[in-house]
Write a protein that holds these residues in place. Structure first.
Motif, PDB file in Angstrom:
ATOM      1  N   UNK A  89       0.824  -1.208   0.000  1.00 53.84           N
ATOM      2  CA  UNK A  89       0.000   0.000   0.000  1.00 53.84           C
ATOM      3  C   UNK A  89       0.861   1.262   0.000  1.00 53.84           C
ATOM      4  N   UNK A  90       2.029   1.191   0.620  1.00 53.92           N
ATOM      5  CA  UNK A  90       2.856   2.386   0.777  1.00 53.92           C
ATOM      6  C   UNK A  90       3.761   2.681  -0.420  1.00 53.92           C
ATOM      7  N   UNK A  91       3.881   1.732  -1.335  1.00 48.88           N
ATOM      8  CA  UNK A  91       4.765   1.945  -2.486  1.00 48.88           C
ATOM      9  C   UNK A  91       4.334   3.124  -3.359  1.00 48.88           C
ATOM     10  N   UNK A  92       3.050   3.217  -3.738  1.00 51.92           N
ATOM     11  CA  UNK A  92       2.663   4.403  -4.514  1.00 51.92           C
ATOM     12  C   UNK A  92       2.718   5.694  -3.695  1.00 51.92           C
ATOM     13  N   UNK A  93       2.567   5.581  -2.367  1.00 52.24           N
ATOM     14  CA  UNK A  93       2.583   6.782  -1.521  1.00 52.24           C
ATOM     15  C   UNK A  93       3.976   7.396  -1.488  1.00 52.24           C
ATOM     16  N   UNK A  94       5.010   6.555  -1.404  1.00 50.22           N
ATOM     17  CA  UNK A  94       6.366   7.108  -1.348  1.00 50.22           C
ATOM     18  C   UNK A  94       6.744   7.728  -2.687  1.00 50.22           C
ATOM     19  N   UNK A  95       6.237   7.185  -3.790  1.00 49.16           N
ATOM     20  CA  UNK A  95       6.465   7.806  -5.096  1.00 49.16           C
ATOM     21  C   UNK A  95       5.750   9.149  -5.178  1.00 49.16           C
ATOM     22  N   UNK A  96       4.562   9.209  -4.561  1.00 47.56           N
ATOM     23  CA  UNK A  96       3.822  10.473  -4.510  1.00 47.56           C
ATOM     24  C   UNK A  96       4.614  11.530  -3.748  1.00 47.56           C
ATOM     25  N   UNK A  97       5.287  11.094  -2.666  1.00 50.77           N
ATOM     26  CA  UNK A  97       6.126  12.035  -1.916  1.00 50.77           C
ATOM     27  C   UNK A  97       7.247  12.586  -2.785  1.00 50.77           C
ATOM     28  N   UNK A  98       7.929  11.711  -3.513  1.00 45.92           N
ATOM     29  CA  UNK A  98       9.045  12.153  -4.350  1.00 45.92           C
ATOM     30  C   UNK A  98       8.582  13.175  -5.390  1.00 45.92           C
ATOM     31  N   UNK A  99       7.408  12.928  -5.966  1.00 50.88           N
ATOM     32  CA  UNK A  99       6.872  13.878  -6.936  1.00 50.88           C
ATOM     33  C   UNK A  99       6.556  15.215  -6.263  1.00 50.88           C
ATOM     34  N   UNK A 100       5.972  15.133  -5.052  1.00 51.70           N
ATOM     35  CA  UNK A 100       5.618  16.369  -4.341  1.00 51.70           C
ATOM     36  C   UNK A 100       6.861  17.151  -3.937  1.00 51.70           C
ATOM     37  N   UNK A 101       7.961  16.431  -3.642  1.00 49.07           N
ATOM     38  CA  UNK A 101       9.214  17.084  -3.239  1.00 49.07           C
ATOM     39  C   UNK A 101      10.086  17.454  -4.439  1.00 49.07           C
ATOM     40  N   UNK A 102       9.602  17.140  -5.656  1.00 52.56           N
ATOM     41  CA  UNK A 102      10.328  17.451  -6.898  1.00 52.56           C
ATOM     42  C   UNK A 102      11.675  16.735  -6.957  1.00 52.56           C
ATOM     43  N   UNK A 103      11.661  15.463  -6.592  1.00 53.15           N
ATOM     44  CA  UNK A 103      12.854  14.612  -6.665  1.00 53.15           C
ATOM     45  C   UNK A 103      12.628  13.589  -7.780  1.00 53.15           C
ATOM     46  N   UNK A 104      13.543  13.506  -8.721  1.00 53.42           N
ATOM     47  CA  UNK A 104      13.378  12.624  -9.873  1.00 53.42           C
ATOM     48  C   UNK A 104      13.405  11.155  -9.459  1.00 53.42           C
ATOM     49  N   UNK A 105      12.505  10.376 -10.001  1.00 54.90           N
ATOM     50  CA  UNK A 105      12.474   8.932  -9.770  1.00 54.90           C
ATOM     51  C   UNK A 105      12.377   8.227 -11.120  1.00 54.90           C
ATOM     52  N   UNK A 106      12.832   6.963 -11.148  1.00 54.05           N
ATOM     53  CA  UNK A 106      12.827   6.252 -12.428  1.00 54.05           C
ATOM     54  C   UNK A 106      12.825   4.749 -12.196  1.00 54.05           C
ATOM     55  N   UNK A 107      12.103   4.037 -13.060  1.00 57.86           N
ATOM     56  CA  UNK A 107      12.112   2.585 -13.090  1.00 57.86           C
ATOM     57  C   UNK A 107      11.895   2.156 -14.532  1.00 57.86           C
ATOM     58  N   UNK A 108      12.377   0.973 -14.902  1.00 60.00           N
ATOM     59  CA  UNK A 108      12.259   0.522 -16.285  1.00 60.00           C
ATOM     60  C   UNK A 108      12.091  -0.988 -16.315  1.00 60.00           C
TER      61      UNK A 108
END
Length: 850
Positions: A89-108
């Motif tokens: 449940x928390x996996x999408x939430x932590x990605x939401x935090x990174x977006x809100x903090x303007x920190x780049x994230x990436x997966x492929x």
């Protein structure tokens, strides 16, 4: 030189979750979304950013799908357990935090986070690169400009490893990390390595021959069994080295300029997920709201809105210090000290109050020799019904939009000064003032959501019943407790002696580090990459060495000693245990017990029965136990209108035997104990929304067999299948489910974008109405029993409620009367399509009565 911070997202999130999941105070939002892993992730990330001061940053994630390594070795990572739902449940939430903090994230897809990090580090040789991870595989990326920051146990320290440190610790160069994995393997990733070659042997081989290739070039120099192992495992060694090697040539769709760090303050995210401490750290002024307090000597006016709160320490009700009364007046709040209130007759006669926690207030009044008030409303309970996933006081404040000068969690911490009068009065004043503004909205919300009857016919009438049960307490045999403690300690000592004999020396069995050394270094057992000494690891080691069984047995008695022998001894007052029953701590509406918790004493083993035997009836009395039989299955039959199951209950048939007949196509007299056990697991698995995968894991069968059992089950009970589908559809549309008494459980997960999160929501949606309705029933039964006891003017007393069981203290002369009274009240507490059936037993102890 500019700095680049590369973060291994999964490797950070997982340990923060497992390090905090066992805490007594679960971190969840008022909507029930767990946040412990997200909070820990943010804390560590901010610490690393503060320490490193990076110019650019990237958080890399595993995609959760097969990679090129699975093509080379299908079983790669194949031994990993299914992730906990609360972590998923928390996996999408932590990605939401990174977006809100303007920190780049990436997966492929096709690659792992390690490959993204390796490729990024390789493309930035002119930057000082730091890699934040808990995975030592990434040590292979260390070079002159790249360091790895390893998370230490406890989540408070970071350990920076460069080339010199790596050499000092392992005697290895970075490139040799893959050779190490090639030889010893990696259990966590299911990389096989060479069978019978452990870390110590692998390091010696690499110190002698540098690489896997070097080992095999000099195989003729190696003697004995070790050479045999290496010859047999040659193919596996080279494959394992390949699997462990990080790919560094990905074509990433961004440049270094895209990773330039321009962080934003994610205050809206902190508010959404109710992270009060982070919100305060971010400079949110609203978190500092206070109401002015005026201390008075007497009350010569009517308190505004009849709001009356108690200012007291945050100890258990037996140990609380009562400071006085707090209530709003205009734009300020008044504080009437306890000693002044006792001198004010007019105040003591004004008794119809609205408060925040009526039961707690009743204890304070009673212990202060004041008349127990008639509380008109309990806004804590009312608010909890509206926000059932807010299971802590702080999360409930967040849900109501109430901001206090200090959180209740901080006030309860003795290391920060505790909940003294100076700290509690301003907090309760702020709460009283804001409640006076929100009271009408809270009560109107109960009407709008069809829960006013639940509130007024169940939850409010239950408050004085629980208060009386807590005040009465249950007798505990201290002498028998001490004797049992001596017996358990002797068993622990005997077990320890046998463990030391097998180990060859004494050591601290409770220490994971010392135990790991004994198991994995000295005895040579397979411990995997993490060298865990957790129970599930020891279970797997049972067939390898007898020490594993002894350690598990030792831990069982150690827990019994800590939780019950020592724990209960601390709670005995005047020969009794006075537990606290909580109405606002479970999302399904079940009561919970704390200080001490009497609801988790096992009834399945001898030790649990021995603990229950400590709770006894006074001289001339017996304990009466009344326990609903198979209540959740009866609820399911009623709510689904499943005629076949209803008929089974009407016939007083064994429902598990009846289900076994359906699953195995046999007659009742042909059902074996094993068939019945399987049927019981399937019956309860359906209630808890278990999938075929979960059922297969529980029963130790194939997924296909589990699926077949479920198909037969739903064919036998078709209305149950229709009911579960109907409940899921309702929840998807409305975002909640409800019990027969209209108790709501909000389930926002069912609308989540993440598939696994949605599946968790579906299972919760199937379970909550059944379990919640059973919780409502036992509360109605308590009220009905108490009402009949008052009508009969008996001396008997309700003592405990343990899930579906009631325990009463009954004088011998009232035993027959009370058996009939309790049976009548419980069997008719709710009108269902199936008969309610309470089993009633008596005895001199809880164990005898059970």
């Amino acid at each position: 030189m500019k700095k680049l911070l590369l973060v291994d997202g999964n490797s950070m999130l997982f340990p923060t979750y497992y390090a905090t999941i066992g805490q007594s105070r679960r971190m969840t939002t008022s909507q029930g979304i767990p946040t412990n892993a997200v909070f820990g992730f943010i804390h560590l990330l901010q610490k690393a950013m503060a320490d490193i001061q990076p110019d650019a940053m990237l958080v890399a994630w595993d995609c959760g799908k097969p990679t090129f390594r699975h093509e080379r070795f299908e079983a790669y990572k194949g031994t990993r357990k299914e992730l906990d739902e609360e972590l998923i449940v928390q996996m999408p939430v932590v990605r939401e935090y990174l977006d809100a903090a303007n920190i780049t994230r990436y997966e492929e897809e096709g690659y792992e986070a390690d490959d993204i990090i390796g490729s990024m580090a390789a493309s930035a040789p002119d930057m000082e690169t730091y890699i934040l991870t808990s995975d030592r595989d990434l040590l292979q990326l260390v070079d002159d400009s790249t360091r790895v920051i390893l998370m230490k146990k406890g989540l408070t320290e970071l350990d920076i490893v460069d080339k010199a440190e790596l050499q000092a610790r392992y005697g290895l160069a970075p490139a040799q990390i893959t050779d190490l994995k090639g030889l010893m393997g990696d259990a966590s990733d299911n990389i096989p390595g060479v069978k019978h070659i452990g870390e110590k042997t692998a390091l010696k081989l690499l110190h002698d021959y540098q690489t896997v290739e070097g080992v095999y070039d000099h195989l003729d120099e190696i003697r004995g069994k070790r050479r045999e192992y290496l010859e047999e495992g040659k193919e596996s060694a080279f494959l394992s080295k390949e699997l462990a090697t990080i790919y560094r040539d990905m074509k990433l769709p961004f440049s270094m300029e895209n990773l330039a760090l321009h962080p934003e303050n994610p205050q809206d995210f902190y508010r959404k997920y109710e992270m009060r401490s982070l919100l305060q750290q971010s400079g949110d002024d609203a978190a500092q709201q206070q109401w002015p307090v005026a201390e008075i000597e007497r009350v010569d006016f009517e308190p505004d809105g009849n709001i009356m709160l108690a200012a007291a320490s945050l100890d258990s009700f037996m140990d609380q210090t009562f400071y006085g009364f707090v209530f709003p007046r205009g734009t300020e709040c008044c504080f009437l000290p306890l000693e002044k209130a006792k001198e004010d007759p007019s105040f003591l006669t004004a008794r119809s109050w609205t408060t925040w926690d009526a039961k707690d207030f009743m204890h304070l009044l009673n212990r202060s020799d004041l008349p127990v008030a008639d509380f008109q409303e309990d806004l804590h309970i009312a608010s909890f019904l509206l926000h059932s996933q807010a299971t802590t006081a702080d999360s409930l404040m967040e849900a109501l939009g109430i901001v206090l000068p200090e959180s209740f969690k901080d006030l309860g911490m003795k290391s920060k000064g505790g909940s003294s009068r100076q700290r509690m009065v301003p907090v309760m004043a702020s709460l009283a003032g804001q409640l006076s503004q929100k009271k009408e909205k809270i009560l109107a919300g109960l009407k709008e959501e069809n829960m006013e009857d639940l509130y007024r016919s169940i939850e409010l009438p239950l408050v004085p019943i629980l208060w009386e049960m807590e005040t009465t307490g249950i007798q505990c045999d201290r002498q028998r407790l001490d004797t049992l403690g001596v017996e358990f300690q002797k068993r622990m000592d005997d077990l320890a002696a046998r463990i030391y004999e097998l180990a060859g020396h004494s050591f601290k069995i409770e220490s994971p580090k010392q135990l790991g050394t004994v198991l994995f270094d000295e005895l040579g057992l397979k411990g995997g990459k993490k060298r865990s000494t957790a129970a599930d690891v020891l279970e797997k080691l049972r067939d390898e060495h007898p020490i594993a069984d002894l350690i598990l047995e030792y831990r069982k008695y150690s827990k019994l000693m800590t939780t019950y022998i020592t724990g209960l001894a601390k709670c005995i007052v005047d020969g009794k245990i006075h537990t606290t029953f909580n109405q606002t701590m479970t999302q399904t509406g079940r009561l919970s017990s704390s200080d001490p918790n009497l609801q988790n004493i096992s009834v399945r083993d001898e030790e649990g029965r021995q603990i229950r035997s400590l709770f006894t009836a006074p001289e001339g009395h017996v304990l009466l136990s009344a326990d609903y039989s198979q209540i959740e299955l009866r609820m399911l039959a009623h709510m689904a209108d499943e005629q076949a199951m209803i008929q089974a209950f009407l016939d007083d048939a064994d429902i598990h035997t009846r289900t076994a007949c359906q699953l195995y196509s046999v007659q009742p007299d042909e059902v074996t104990d094993q068939m019945r056990r399987v049927a019981k697991t399937v019956n309860f698995g359906i209630i808890y929304g278990q999938t075929d995968f979960g059922l297969a894991q529980t029963l130790g069968i194939t997924r296909r067999e589990a699926k077949e059992f479920m198909n037969i089950y739903f064919a036998s009970y078709p209305n149950i299948h229709r009911y579960t589908n109907r409940i899921i559809e309702f929840c998807e549309e409305h975002g909640y489910v409800e019990t027969l008494m209209h108790r709501r459980r909000l389930i926002p997960e069912i609308r989540d974008k993440n598939f696994m999160t949605r599946e968790f929501g579906k299972r919760a949606a199937m379970n909550a109405p059944v379990q919640g309705s059973a919780a409502d029933l036992i509360k109605l039964a308590m009220i009905a029993v108490k009402r009949k006891m008052e009508e009969q003017q008996v001396k008997s007393r309700l003592l405990l409620q343990i899930h579906d069981e009631l325990i009463l203290d009954v004088p011998e002369e009232e035993k027959d009367l009370m058996i009939g009274l309790v049976q009548e009240a419980m069997d008719h507490a709710m009108d269902l399509r199936v008969p309610l059936k309470a089993g009633i037993h008596t005895g001199k102890s809880w164990d005898e009565a059970k």
